[in-house]
Scaffold this active site. Structure first.
Site, PDB file in Angstrom:
ATOM      1  N   CYS A 116     -48.162 -28.827 129.239  1.00 21.12           N
ATOM      2  CA  CYS A 116     -48.255 -30.296 129.206  1.00 21.12           C
ATOM      3  C   CYS A 116     -46.898 -30.999 129.137  1.00 21.12           C
ATOM      4  O   CYS A 116     -46.845 -32.231 129.162  1.00 21.12           O
ATOM      5  CB  CYS A 116     -49.145 -30.745 128.043  1.00 21.12           C
ATOM      6  SG  CYS A 116     -48.349 -30.549 126.443  1.00 21.12           S
ATOM      7  N   THR A 127     -36.217 -15.933  97.089  1.00 21.22           N
ATOM      8  CA  THR A 127     -34.761 -15.680  97.066  1.00 21.22           C
ATOM      9  C   THR A 127     -34.472 -14.208  96.792  1.00 21.22           C
ATOM     10  O   THR A 127     -33.493 -13.660  97.286  1.00 21.22           O
ATOM     11  CB  THR A 127     -34.027 -16.562  96.025  1.00 21.22           C
ATOM     12  OG1 THR A 127     -34.613 -16.334  94.745  1.00 21.22           O
ATOM     13  CG2 THR A 127     -34.106 -18.034  96.371  1.00 21.22           C
ATOM     14  N   HIS A 179     -46.934 -26.249 103.895  1.00 19.87           N
ATOM     15  CA  HIS A 179     -45.893 -26.698 104.825  1.00 19.87           C
ATOM     16  C   HIS A 179     -45.869 -25.878 106.107  1.00 19.87           C
ATOM     17  O   HIS A 179     -44.851 -25.818 106.786  1.00 19.87           O
ATOM     18  CB  HIS A 179     -44.526 -26.659 104.131  1.00 19.87           C
ATOM     19  CG  HIS A 179     -44.394 -27.685 103.046  1.00 19.87           C
ATOM     20  ND1 HIS A 179     -43.442 -27.634 102.054  1.00 19.87           N
ATOM     21  CD2 HIS A 179     -45.120 -28.803 102.782  1.00 19.87           C
ATOM     22  CE1 HIS A 179     -43.584 -28.676 101.238  1.00 19.87           C
ATOM     23  NE2 HIS A 179     -44.608 -29.388 101.653  1.00 19.87           N
ATOM     24  N   CYS A 225     -43.382 -27.528 126.450  1.00 21.84           N
ATOM     25  CA  CYS A 225     -44.583 -26.755 126.787  1.00 21.84           C
ATOM     26  C   CYS A 225     -44.706 -26.608 128.308  1.00 21.84           C
ATOM     27  O   CYS A 225     -44.543 -27.595 129.024  1.00 21.84           O
ATOM     28  CB  CYS A 225     -45.795 -27.499 126.218  1.00 21.84           C
ATOM     29  SG  CYS A 225     -47.357 -26.711 126.563  1.00 21.84           S
TER      30      CYS A 225
HETATM   31  P1  NAD Z   1     -36.363 -25.653  96.207  1.00 19.05           P
HETATM   32  O1  NAD Z   1     -35.256 -24.986  96.996  1.00 19.05           O
HETATM   33  O2  NAD Z   1     -36.342 -27.121  96.083  1.00 19.05           O
HETATM   34  O3  NAD Z   1     -36.387 -25.047  94.725  1.00 19.05           O
HETATM   35  C1  NAD Z   1     -36.373 -23.675  94.482  1.00 19.05           C
HETATM   36  C2  NAD Z   1     -36.285 -23.475  92.984  1.00 19.05           C
HETATM   37  O4  NAD Z   1     -36.421 -22.095  92.705  1.00 19.05           O
HETATM   38  C3  NAD Z   1     -34.949 -23.937  92.384  1.00 19.05           C
HETATM   39  O5  NAD Z   1     -35.200 -24.856  91.346  1.00 19.05           O
HETATM   40  C4  NAD Z   1     -34.303 -22.635  91.867  1.00 19.05           C
HETATM   41  O6  NAD Z   1     -33.667 -22.828  90.623  1.00 19.05           O
HETATM   42  C5  NAD Z   1     -35.497 -21.718  91.689  1.00 19.05           C
HETATM   43  N1  NAD Z   1     -35.199 -20.305  91.926  1.00 19.05           N
HETATM   44  C6  NAD Z   1     -34.561 -19.758  92.999  1.00 19.05           C
HETATM   45  N2  NAD Z   1     -34.586 -18.416  92.904  1.00 19.05           N
HETATM   46  C7  NAD Z   1     -35.212 -18.102  91.742  1.00 19.05           C
HETATM   47  C8  NAD Z   1     -35.542 -16.871  91.098  1.00 19.05           C
HETATM   48  N3  NAD Z   1     -35.230 -15.707  91.634  1.00 19.05           N
HETATM   49  N4  NAD Z   1     -36.196 -16.931  89.908  1.00 19.05           N
HETATM   50  C9  NAD Z   1     -36.501 -18.131  89.330  1.00 19.05           C
HETATM   51  N5  NAD Z   1     -36.238 -19.320  89.922  1.00 19.05           N
HETATM   52  C10 NAD Z   1     -35.609 -19.306  91.113  1.00 19.05           C
HETATM   53  O7  NAD Z   1     -37.720 -25.112  96.797  1.00 19.05           O
HETATM   54  P2  NAD Z   1     -39.148 -25.811  96.928  1.00 19.05           P
HETATM   55  O8  NAD Z   1     -39.500 -26.510  95.663  1.00 19.05           O
HETATM   56  O9  NAD Z   1     -40.048 -24.774  97.470  1.00 19.05           O
HETATM   57  O10 NAD Z   1     -38.965 -26.948  98.037  1.00 19.05           O
HETATM   58  C11 NAD Z   1     -38.247 -26.671  99.201  1.00 19.05           C
HETATM   59  C12 NAD Z   1     -38.967 -26.813 100.522  1.00 19.05           C
HETATM   60  O11 NAD Z   1     -38.273 -25.943 101.384  1.00 19.05           O
HETATM   61  C13 NAD Z   1     -40.371 -26.350 100.538  1.00 19.05           C
HETATM   62  O12 NAD Z   1     -41.088 -27.342 101.125  1.00 19.05           O
HETATM   63  C14 NAD Z   1     -40.417 -25.118 101.466  1.00 19.05           C
HETATM   64  O13 NAD Z   1     -41.308 -25.374 102.544  1.00 19.05           O
HETATM   65  C15 NAD Z   1     -39.088 -25.042 102.100  1.00 19.05           C
HETATM   66  N6  NAD Z   1     -38.414 -23.723 102.054  1.00 19.05           N
HETATM   67  C16 NAD Z   1     -39.138 -22.571 102.220  1.00 19.05           C
HETATM   68  C17 NAD Z   1     -38.484 -21.352 102.188  1.00 19.05           C
HETATM   69  C18 NAD Z   1     -39.302 -20.110 102.374  1.00 19.05           C
HETATM   70  O14 NAD Z   1     -40.342 -20.155 103.024  1.00 19.05           O
HETATM   71  N7  NAD Z   1     -38.869 -18.987 101.797  1.00 19.05           N
HETATM   72  C19 NAD Z   1     -37.110 -21.283 101.968  1.00 19.05           C
HETATM   73  C20 NAD Z   1     -36.407 -22.488 101.798  1.00 19.05           C
HETATM   74  C21 NAD Z   1     -37.091 -23.690 101.832  1.00 19.05           C
END
Ligand code: NAD
Length: 271
Positions: A166, A39, A130, A163
């Site tokens: 295929c 984030t 993932h 694709c």
């Molecule tokens: P989630 O969105 O469920 O949880 C993210 C957690 O991170 C939240 O609890 C939030 O409070 C915390 N958070 C956010 N920013 C923060 C910061 N700066 N400092 C501390 N805590 C912070 O994410 P998840 O558990 O990874 O599950 C979501 C699924 O979504 C995963 O399977 C992933 O593949 C996918 N996803 C990936 C991305 C990416 O690749 N960047 C982005 C979104 C979702």
């Protein structure tokens, strides 16, 4: 009781000392990361308020295979998401993990993320549970495409591209709900979890299974558990150190503290 750094504005000195001490005393550390580590690079997570799932409905893999309309929706979502990933750069959290690996203090990063930022930050051993959004593949024959190639086809009117070898649908190389987990990655992550003596959980709500079973497994096999997450997680009760502060600044401070507190490295004797 875990040492809990959830009250003040920043991770306090006690918790940073404790974190640095855990890094110093443990030899086999793994990091388990989720959307929250990215984030601070401008990529929204899924479950925070305003996150991706508050604006979109997930498309199940079976629906993707069965329905062209679902594939059209999938690609609309993916193209919007890819715009976030395309120019994003790693932040202090990603860089701190790469630094720990370079110092020989981190065995691997096990990530749920699909954005590829750990690798861009310099982490070498990254297990992507993932998949990755940085590649597209045919679900039939596995032929690979870059996202740019597929997006160009969509923009020229082919809203759910198939694709050209295929005829099966193309899909980003990410794991959707209803799609089997990659066996090799899950096995490797489970093996590392059973061998780890310290597991760092960074930015995951720990509600997506089976990925969330990895830190649980590490704890069950005796690893100490550090959780850095803004919001509570279902595994907080088992944490040895809990920090509810931003990942970037916490990791940066902990790694500096660790570097200051470790004994000087023996110099190479050239004589
Ligand atoms: P989630 O969105 O469920 O949880 C993210 C957690 O991170 C939240 O609890 C939030 O409070 C915390 N958070 C956010 N920013 C923060 C910061 N700066 N400092 C501390 N805590 C912070 O994410 P998840 O558990 O990874 O599950 C979501 C699924 O979504 C995963 O399977 C992933 O593949 C996918 N996803 C990936 C991305 C990416 O690749 N960047 C982005 C979104 C979702």
């Amino acid at each position: 009781m875990p040492l809990d750094a959830t009250n003040g504005g920043e991770a306090d000195l006690n918790s940073l000392d404790c974190f640095a001490c855990l890094l110093r005393e443990h030899r086999s550390t793994i990091a388990f990361t989720g959307a929250g580590i990215s984030t601070e690079s401008g990529i929204p997570d899924f479950r925070s308020p305003g996150g991706f799932w508050s604006r979109n409905t997930p498309i199940d893999f079976r629906e993707f295979v069965a329905s062209r309309a679902a594939r059209v929706r999938f690609w609309k979502q993916r193209m919007a998401m890819y715009r976030d990933y395309q120019h994003a750069q790693p932040n202090d959290g990603h860089r701190a993990l790469a630094q720990l690996e370079q110092m020989g203090k981190l065995t691997a990063v096990i990530t749920q993320n699909i954005d590829g930022l750990h690798q861009i930050a310099g982490s070498r051993r990254v297990i992507e549970l993932h998949g990755t959004a940085r590649m597209v593949a045919c679900i039939g024959c596995g032929k690979e495409w870059t996202p740019q190639e597929v997006h160009a086809r969509i923009e020229s009117g082919d809203e759910a591209p198939d694709c050209d070898d295929c005829g099966q649908p193309l899909k980003s190389k990410t794991i959707s709900f209803g799609q089997p987990m990659p066996a090799a990655e899950m096995n490797e992550a489970s093996r590392l979890a059973t061998q780890a003596d310290l597991c760092l959980v960074l930015g995951s709500s720990l509600v997506v299974e089976p990925a969330a079973s990895i830190p649980r497994l590490a704890k069950q096999h005796g690893a100490k558990l550090v959780i850095i997450n803004r919001e509570p997680t279902p595994l907080d009760y088992a944490a040895d150190l809990l920090v509810r502060e931003p990942i970037g600044e916490t990791m940066c401070a902990a790694v500096s503290q660790f570097c200051c507190s470790r004994p000087p490295q023996a110099s190479v004797d050239s004589g």
